[in-house]
Design a protein around this motif. Structure first.
Motif, PDB file in Angstrom:
ATOM      1  N   ILE A   1      -0.221  -5.725  -0.964  1.00  0.00           N
ATOM      2  CA  ILE A   1       1.195  -5.348  -1.485  1.00  0.00           C
ATOM      3  C   ILE A   1       2.062  -6.641  -0.696  1.00  0.00           C
ATOM      4  O   ILE A   1       2.981  -7.089  -1.240  1.00  0.00           O
ATOM      5  CB  ILE A   1       1.807  -4.029  -0.773  1.00  0.00           C
ATOM      6  CG1 ILE A   1       1.393  -3.163  -1.981  1.00  0.00           C
ATOM      7  CG2 ILE A   1       3.468  -4.032  -1.025  1.00  0.00           C
ATOM      8  CD1 ILE A   1       1.775  -1.637  -1.648  1.00  0.00           C
TER       9      ILE A   1
ATOM     10  N   GLY B   1       2.000  -9.561  -2.676  1.00  0.00           N
ATOM     11  CA  GLY B   1       2.200  -9.587  -4.009  1.00  0.00           C
ATOM     12  C   GLY B   1       1.240  -9.172  -4.991  1.00  0.00           C
ATOM     13  O   GLY B   1       1.361  -9.134  -6.213  1.00  0.00           O
TER      14      GLY B   1
ATOM     15  N   ALA C   1       0.002  -6.236  -5.402  1.00  0.00           N
ATOM     16  CA  ALA C   1       0.171  -4.626  -6.137  1.00  0.00           C
ATOM     17  C   ALA C   1       1.653  -4.361  -5.743  1.00  0.00           C
ATOM     18  O   ALA C   1       2.494  -4.961  -4.993  1.00  0.00           O
ATOM     19  CB  ALA C   1      -0.678  -3.909  -5.228  1.00  0.00           C
ATOM     20  N   SER C   2       2.105  -3.327  -6.198  1.00  0.00           N
ATOM     21  CA  SER C   2       3.537  -2.684  -6.179  1.00  0.00           C
ATOM     22  C   SER C   2       3.627  -1.505  -5.217  1.00  0.00           C
ATOM     23  O   SER C   2       2.638  -0.745  -5.380  1.00  0.00           O
ATOM     24  CB  SER C   2       4.121  -2.496  -7.679  1.00  0.00           C
ATOM     25  OG  SER C   2       5.517  -1.955  -7.400  1.00  0.00           O
ATOM     26  N   THR C   3       4.713  -1.201  -4.557  1.00  0.00           N
ATOM     27  CA  THR C   3       4.870  -0.362  -3.836  1.00  0.00           C
ATOM     28  C   THR C   3       5.297   0.886  -4.527  1.00  0.00           C
ATOM     29  O   THR C   3       5.217   2.256  -4.185  1.00  0.00           O
ATOM     30  CB  THR C   3       5.987  -0.434  -2.899  1.00  0.00           C
ATOM     31  OG1 THR C   3       7.258  -0.990  -3.547  1.00  0.00           O
ATOM     32  CG2 THR C   3       5.635  -1.669  -1.934  1.00  0.00           C
ATOM     33  N   GLU C   4       5.696   0.948  -5.656  1.00  0.00           N
ATOM     34  CA  GLU C   4       6.232   2.104  -6.576  1.00  0.00           C
ATOM     35  C   GLU C   4       5.116   2.791  -7.044  1.00  0.00           C
ATOM     36  O   GLU C   4       5.319   4.022  -6.840  1.00  0.00           O
ATOM     37  CB  GLU C   4       6.622   1.539  -7.787  1.00  0.00           C
ATOM     38  CG  GLU C   4       8.070   0.623  -7.649  1.00  0.00           C
ATOM     39  CD  GLU C   4       8.695   0.088  -9.054  1.00  0.00           C
ATOM     40  OE1 GLU C   4       8.018   0.443  -9.970  1.00  0.00           O
ATOM     41  OE2 GLU C   4       9.752  -0.441  -8.689  1.00  0.00           O
ATOM     42  N   ASN C   5       3.860   2.720  -7.218  1.00  0.00           N
ATOM     43  CA  ASN C   5       2.679   3.244  -7.566  1.00  0.00           C
ATOM     44  C   ASN C   5       1.776   3.291  -6.591  1.00  0.00           C
ATOM     45  O   ASN C   5       0.591   3.186  -6.641  1.00  0.00           O
ATOM     46  CB  ASN C   5       2.141   3.079  -9.203  1.00  0.00           C
ATOM     47  CG  ASN C   5       1.606   1.473  -8.884  1.00  0.00           C
ATOM     48  OD1 ASN C   5       2.052   0.647  -7.952  1.00  0.00           O
ATOM     49  ND2 ASN C   5       0.688   1.217 -10.021  1.00  0.00           N
ATOM     50  N   SER C   6       1.956   2.965  -5.117  1.00  0.00           N
ATOM     51  CA  SER C   6       0.758   2.855  -4.288  1.00  0.00           C
ATOM     52  C   SER C   6       0.269   4.150  -3.921  1.00  0.00           C
ATOM     53  O   SER C   6      -0.920   4.225  -3.694  1.00  0.00           O
ATOM     54  CB  SER C   6       1.672   2.314  -2.994  1.00  0.00           C
ATOM     55  OG  SER C   6       2.630   3.375  -2.485  1.00  0.00           O
TER      56      SER C   6
END
Length: 435
Positions: free
Chosen positions: A334, A337, A339-344
């Motif tokens: 993350i 960049g 991956a996204s923290t929203e669907n971690s």
């Protein structure tokens, strides 16, 4: 004093003058008072309501000039051009001392009024009665002294001297024992009784010292980082050091110079050599950018995310330890960049169900059914550790009842996994799976 703040005057080396005529310029006023030392500036204060006219502030270059002020200058002095006009000269220290003393005296008097009113007794009557009681022994002693001196100094008639000795002994005794009621006059209350000069001096010095003292920065300690490999004992890795520095940068109580000083104090060579060319006047963000380029994560975000997806549970590794490793890999991905923290939370749960070999644990906690509404990382970690503790306790009871060999075999049959009562043993390909 408010005037000092308004006109940027140092009160510890300034004079407060009132009654100056309008014809005097700043240079004229400075010529009158420069006998005590060099004058930094003279500020003429505009006339205000309920304030004396012709006010001015005279600031000396050094505080020693105030200590050398001629006592003849302080107080009321005649104007140099018109002796009928009087200038009032006082030091700022005396003015502040008077203001603070009046404030304390008013506060004490208000408290005494409250005490007098609470017992339905007048304030003055309570105060005077207390003062009369404290001075009563003085009145009695003074009365006895007056009586004895009157007896000794009064002329004695001859027919009294001719009386017998008994009469001579009784008359002075009766005269001395005669009750005398002195008339008690109202006690004069001096303001110094409520506000002694010694107390005023201590308070004013404390106020001036507190205003001049600069606020001290809170004690913030950052662990040492050098960037050497292998990492020496007592030092932390760059990620841990970076987290502490992020907290330092968010502290509003510190200015940039203090933050830079804390960062430099926590660095050793070779990390300190990298930021040395920046100097001490650079912003803290430049130091962090320079160190990130040397010690930060440089892997591509997609490669880190691919390593996360290919990470499986190692031999002898507890499910909770495997989950922690997955969380560390995803955090690095993350940050770059990948991956996204929203669907971690969903990514961690799906990879855990795919890479964990303890299927009985996944079924028992119903983790497959929680993919649509995944728990947070702390919640999932707590579930795993609680289940591991329950299994460990049950295995201990099995060992006591069946023995170690049978208990291990039975645990392998029930959970389809080896027991987790030993420390994690990393396989040779552990480092490859993490990277």
């Amino acid at each position: 004093m408010d005037l000092c703040n308004r006109f940027d005057i140092d009160g510890q080396r300034s004079l407060y003058v009132t009654g100056i005529e309008g014809v005097y310029a700043d240079i004229d006023i400075a010529n009158v008072f420069e006998i005590n030392g060099n004058i930094s500036k003279v500020v003429k204060i505009p006339n205000e309501q309920n304030q004396p006219e012709g006010r001015a502030l005279v600031e000396y270059v050094s505080e020693k000039s105030i200590s050398k002020v001629d006592p003849k200058i302080l107080g009321d002095i005649p104007s140099p051009n018109d002796p009928s006009v009087v200038w009032s000269v006082r030091t700022i220290r005396d003015v502040v001392q008077e203001e603070v003393g009046k404030e304390i005296a008013h506060r004490y008097l208000s408290e005494l009024r409250a005490v007098g009113g609470s017992g339905k007794v007048g304030f003055l009557s309570v105060l005077q009665s207390e003062l009369q009681e404290s001075q009563a022994p003085t009145y009695h002693s003074q009365t006895s002294d007056i009586q004895s001196s009157a007896v000794q100094n009064s002329p004695v008639p001859e027919h009294v001297m001719s009386n017998d000795s008994s009469t001579e002994s009784t008359e002075p005794a009766q005269a001395c024992s005669a009750p005398v009621s002195p008339s008690l006059t109202p006690v004069h209350i001096d303001q110094n009784m409520f506000n002694p000069p010694q107390v005023q001096k201590v308070i004013v010095e404390h106020v001036i010292r507190s205003e001049s003292a600069s606020p001290t920065s809170p004690h913030i300690r950052i662990r040492i980082f050098s960037g050497r490999t292998p990492r020496p004992n007592g030092e932390v890795d760059y990620e841990t050091w970076r987290t502490q520095v992020d907290l330092l940068l968010c502290d509003p109580a510190l200015n940039n110079a203090q933050k830079v000083r804390k960062i430099l104090e926590s660095l050793l060579s070779p990390a300190a050599d990298i930021v040395k060319p920046l100097g001490v006047n650079s912003l803290p963000g430049l130091y962090i950018t320079q160190l990130d380029s040397a010690f930060g994560v440089v892997e591509d975000g997609e490669e880190l995310f691919a390593a996360f997806l290919s990470s499986n549970q190692n031999n002898g590794e507890k499910p909770s330890a495997y989950l922690n490793r997955l969380h560390s890999l995803l955090t690095r991905a993350i940050s770059r960049g990948g991956a996204s923290t929203e669907n971690s939370n969903e990514l961690i749960l799906r990879q855990f169900c795919r890479g964990c070999w303890d299927q009985s644990l996944i079924i028992g906690l119903q983790l497959e059914h929680k993919k649509n509404n995944p728990p947070s990382f702390p919640e999932l970690l707590l579930l795993l550790r609680s289940e591991e503790d329950r299994r460990s306790s049950k295995l201990d009871r099995m060992k006591k009842h069946l023995g170690s060999t049978k208990a291990a075999a039975h645990a392998h049959f029930l959970y389809n996994m080896s027991s987790y009562d030993h420390e994690s043993v990393s396989s040779p390909d552990t480092g490859q799976s993490e990277t």
